[in-house]
Design a protein around this motif. Sequence first.
Motif, mmCIF file in Angstrom:
data_model
loop_
_atom_site.group_PDB
_atom_site.id
_atom_site.type_symbol
_atom_site.label_atom_id
_atom_site.label_comp_id
_atom_site.label_asym_id
_atom_site.label_seq_id
_atom_site.Cartn_x
_atom_site.Cartn_y
_atom_site.Cartn_z
ATOM 1 N N LYS A 33 -11.282 16.451 50.987
ATOM 2 C CA LYS A 33 -12.654 16.957 50.845
ATOM 3 C C LYS A 33 -13.420 16.237 49.747
ATOM 4 O O LYS A 33 -14.628 16.088 49.822
ATOM 5 C CB LYS A 33 -12.636 18.451 50.511
ATOM 6 N N ASP A 82 -3.946 20.804 59.193
ATOM 7 C CA ASP A 82 -4.997 21.619 58.578
ATOM 8 C C ASP A 82 -6.004 20.758 57.814
ATOM 9 O O ASP A 82 -7.202 21.041 57.819
ATOM 10 C CB ASP A 82 -4.428 22.738 57.711
ATOM 11 N N ASN A 86 -9.885 20.554 59.006
ATOM 12 C CA ASN A 86 -10.967 20.849 58.074
ATOM 13 C C ASN A 86 -12.035 19.757 58.127
ATOM 14 O O ASN A 86 -13.220 20.043 58.140
ATOM 15 C CB ASN A 86 -10.432 21.002 56.652
#
Length: 172
Positions: A33, A82, A86
Amino acid sequence: MSVLTDVQQMEEDLRHRSEKLNVEFKAWMDISKSNKDGQAKIARHIAAIANYGGGRLYFGVDDDGNPEPLSEAFGPEHYRSDATHNLLKTRLGPALQCEVHFTEFTNGVTYPVVHIPSHGATPIGAKDENSFMHVYVRSIGPEFGESLELSAMGHHSEAMHAVPRRRSSSDP
């Protein structure tokens, strides 16, 4: 026609030593991220492959189709489902569900492979580094015959008008 195992599919994709319209190679890279540029780059390629009709994106393979040694900084666990989901959830629209397979190749290294489905009737858009949505398509580049180009069709809302669609009662 027989179904290929993940290793056989990887061997077939790497045999050509070049990317194809449905196959993208990426070096080991940060897709967390905190790396908006890296996430935007991967989102563009996934959207373009989905808009082409589906395919695969390999991490840990250079642009010439050569498998790289295992990265200490970005090993296979960095690309777990995951983390990849995301990225897809925050960067693509409409939603696209991809599968991440971990393929132990003949050199003993495990490579993350994102299996990308076709988009269906609505083109998939990808947010750039500034969170603007664009629709991307893959095409063969005219200068080099076999090179691939990733083309943006503009902001998602504009691109939707450039793609054939059904007229609604509210259209002029």
